[in-house]
Design a protein around this motif. Structure first.
Motif, PDB file in Angstrom:
ATOM      1  N   ARG A 167      23.292   1.934 -46.709  1.00 42.44           N
ATOM      2  CA  ARG A 167      22.240   2.048 -47.938  1.00 42.44           C
ATOM      3  C   ARG A 167      21.888   0.791 -48.203  1.00 42.44           C
ATOM      4  O   ARG A 167      22.509  -0.332 -47.908  1.00 42.44           O
ATOM      5  CB  ARG A 167      23.132   2.691 -48.875  1.00 42.44           C
ATOM      6  N   ASN A 168      21.130   0.520 -49.109  1.00 44.00           N
ATOM      7  CA  ASN A 168      20.602  -0.635 -49.981  1.00 44.00           C
ATOM      8  C   ASN A 168      21.280  -0.838 -51.178  1.00 44.00           C
ATOM      9  O   ASN A 168      20.792  -1.426 -52.099  1.00 44.00           O
ATOM     10  CB  ASN A 168      19.177  -0.781 -49.967  1.00 44.00           C
ATOM     11  N   ASN A 202      21.916  -9.489 -46.817  1.00 49.97           N
ATOM     12  CA  ASN A 202      21.277  -8.109 -46.418  1.00 49.97           C
ATOM     13  C   ASN A 202      21.032  -8.412 -44.871  1.00 49.97           C
ATOM     14  O   ASN A 202      20.040  -9.135 -44.277  1.00 49.97           O
ATOM     15  CB  ASN A 202      19.986  -7.933 -47.139  1.00 49.97           C
ATOM     16  N   SER A 219      18.546  -2.466 -45.293  1.00 46.94           N
ATOM     17  CA  SER A 219      18.637  -3.881 -45.439  1.00 46.94           C
ATOM     18  C   SER A 219      19.862  -4.145 -45.203  1.00 46.94           C
ATOM     19  O   SER A 219      20.255  -5.361 -44.625  1.00 46.94           O
ATOM     20  CB  SER A 219      18.296  -4.219 -47.057  1.00 46.94           C
ATOM     21  N   THR A 224      20.003  -3.577 -53.600  1.00 48.13           N
ATOM     22  CA  THR A 224      20.015  -5.016 -53.195  1.00 48.13           C
ATOM     23  C   THR A 224      18.864  -5.315 -52.158  1.00 48.13           C
ATOM     24  O   THR A 224      18.586  -6.078 -51.519  1.00 48.13           O
ATOM     25  CB  THR A 224      21.229  -5.116 -52.298  1.00 48.13           C
ATOM     26  N   ALA A 225      17.883  -4.296 -52.153  1.00 48.38           N
ATOM     27  CA  ALA A 225      16.639  -4.213 -51.401  1.00 48.38           C
ATOM     28  C   ALA A 225      15.640  -5.102 -52.096  1.00 48.38           C
ATOM     29  O   ALA A 225      15.567  -5.142 -52.993  1.00 48.38           O
ATOM     30  CB  ALA A 225      16.169  -3.112 -50.766  1.00 48.38           C
ATOM     31  N   SER A 227      16.541   2.650 -46.665  1.00 51.80           N
ATOM     32  CA  SER A 227      17.760   2.118 -46.166  1.00 51.80           C
ATOM     33  C   SER A 227      17.264   1.587 -44.952  1.00 51.80           C
ATOM     34  O   SER A 227      16.633   1.767 -44.171  1.00 51.80           O
ATOM     35  CB  SER A 227      18.939   3.509 -45.865  1.00 51.80           C
ATOM     36  N   THR A 244      17.467  -7.521 -43.274  1.00 50.03           N
ATOM     37  CA  THR A 244      16.262  -8.017 -43.888  1.00 50.03           C
ATOM     38  C   THR A 244      16.229  -9.703 -43.955  1.00 50.03           C
ATOM     39  O   THR A 244      15.406 -10.182 -44.489  1.00 50.03           O
ATOM     40  CB  THR A 244      15.896  -7.371 -45.391  1.00 50.03           C
TER      41      THR A 244
END
Length: 170
Positions: free
Chosen positions: A62-63, A109, A91, A81-82, A89, A112
């Protein structure tokens, strides 16, 4: 288990259970699991604040980062956190560090190629302040004791693109 966090003062060991989307809470004295806490998919690295008040758990599928009030054994919040709050989802948050005063959380992350900087002065209402570009697939982030430096280890190269020539140490 993928990650561990030890609270020696309370005699607790926190264990991230990647395949179960949970954190197991174990009593170190009798080596028994006393509770499990739900996270989002693929919990991995965890960060326990000084004094054991809060536990942050990076959720790789998940982000997000799950936040628990460890003193009271309860979930507190889920931090996105994206780069964009509605991003799908992917990252892959996989490493956590805190500033020395524990007002900022740094979240690597991996997919990304960035580190999210999150204001955690009030962990129940946290949000990213911004993002630091990283090299290719950051796998670990750490803050210096004086708070003046941030170290990022990149798992797949020195820049945010593939190493076409292969690894070139030195």
């Amino acid at each position: 288990p993928y990650g561990l966090a030890l609270d020696e003062s309370r005699g607790r060991l926190y264990i991230s259970l990647w395949g179960r989307a949970e954190v197991a809470v174990a009593a170190t004295a009798d080596r028994k699991v006393t509770a499990t806490w739900k996270t989002e998919e693929h919990p991995n690295e965890m960060l326990l604040t000084r004094g054991g008040k809060y536990l942050f758990v990076a959720n790789a599928n998940r982000n997000t980062v799950s936040v628990f009030e460890a003193e009271d054994d309860r979930p507190l919040a889920t931090i996105g956190t994206a780069i964009h709050p509605k991003a799908p989802s992917g990252s892959t948050p996989n490493s956590l560090a805190a500033s020395p005063d524990e007002s900022l959380l740094f979240v690597a992350n991996a997919n990304t190629n960035d580190v999210a900087v999150v204001n955690i002065a009030d962990p129940g209402h946290s949000a990213p302040l911004g993002f630091i570009p990283a090299g290719w697939y950051p796998t670990s982030v750490r803050a210096s004791r004086d708070g003046k430096s941030l170290w990022i280890a990149n798992g797949k190269g020195t820049s945010s693109k593939a190493n076409r020539e292969g690894p070139a140490p030195g």
